[in-house]
Design an enzyme around this catalytic site. Structure first.
Site, PDB file in Angstrom:
ATOM      1  CB  CYS A 137       0.527   0.814  -3.666  1.00 30.17           C
ATOM      2  SG  CYS A 137       2.205   0.763  -3.000  1.00 30.17           S
ATOM      3  CB  CYS A 146       3.463  -6.379  -1.380  1.00 30.50           C
ATOM      4  SG  CYS A 146       4.256  -5.555  -2.775  1.00 30.50           S
TER       5      CYS A 146
END
Ligand code: DGL
Length: 249
Positions: free
Chosen positions: A176, A66
């Protein structure tokens, strides 16, 4: 492996392809996603708590799959858990910038990733070589969390965000880990003129290097394993996780 939700499964796919003998425990915090619109303090606290929970289960390394959690918490994690390698992520701006000197590079990521210091440093390194256009796309996280990888609403959103760059962008960084699941939809809107980059393979290679350095790689005769867990502990969520792991785009 840890992500705010299901996005990090795109990174898990790369790790599994590179190191099929490892045993992977993936935890997605979908009950608290998205992280990218939360405060830095919130994301740091959630990430420390979740990695702490995995640490207590005896992991040999942690991959923060992440970008958002990495920018908020990687230093704090390394301080708190100094005895295991902690592998973080950042938007794959480096390969995109090096491959398109003088070009325009879009960086699609969460608002938190784009406003944090880690990304400012990264931009500073490459801004002389390319024109960098940061684009916050928090809603894309929610499309993936719903398992909505193709839909009219997604198409509309992408057109709104990306149409103006269709002619001018040489590359787009999927900054992302949720976004690689939307690669086909993004490609359709941006056209073939823009090369797409994500950090999944780079992270897998970095994890392999870190494990090798500490002599932690699984023995060649160990059979690999994947366990998918989620804070939204429903059958539906686990099915969606398994579906995403099987996606190849
Ligand atoms: N998947 C995360 C990332 O790579 C963020 C998703 C979220 O906002 O929760 O940045």
């Amino acid at each position: 492996m840890f992500d705010s939700g299901l996005g990090g499964i795109s990174v898990l796919r790369e790790l599994r392809a590179l190191m099929p003998n490892e045993r992977y425990l993936y935890f997605g915090d979908s009950a608290n996603a998205p992280y990218g619109t939360r405060t830095l303090e919130d994301v740091r606290a959630l990430t420390l708590r979740n990695i702490g929970m995995l640490y207590d289960r005896g992991i040999k390394a942690a991959v923060i799959a992440c970008n958002t959690a990495t920018s908020a918490a990687v230093s704090a994690l390394r301080e708190r858990f100094p005895d295991i390698p902690i592998i973080g992520m950042e938007p794959a701006l480096k390969p995109a910038a090096l491959a398109h000197p003088g070009g325009t590079v879009l960086v699609l990521a969460t608002p938190l990733t784009l406003r944090e210091e880690k990304f400012s440093h990264l931009m500073e390194q490459y801004r002389d070589g390319v024109r960098i256009v940061p684009l916050a796309c928090p809603e894309l996280v929610e499309f993936v969390e719903r398992g909505e990888l193709e839909s009219e609403a997604l198409g509309r959103y992408l057109h709104e965000k990306l149409d103006r760059y269709r002619a001018g962008a040489d590359a787009a960084v999927l900054g992302c880990t949720h976004f690689p699941f939307l690669r086909a939809a993004i490609r359709r809107v941006l056209g073939d003129g823009a090369a797409l980059y994500d950090g999944g393979l780079g992270t897998a290679r970095q994890t392999q290097r870190q494990l090798a350095l500490r002599d932690l790689l699984a023995p060649a005769d160990q059979s690999g394993e994947v366990s998918l867990e989620n804070s939204q502990n429903s059958q539906k969520e686990l099915e969606l996780s398994t579906f995403l792991l099987s996606q190849t785009t």
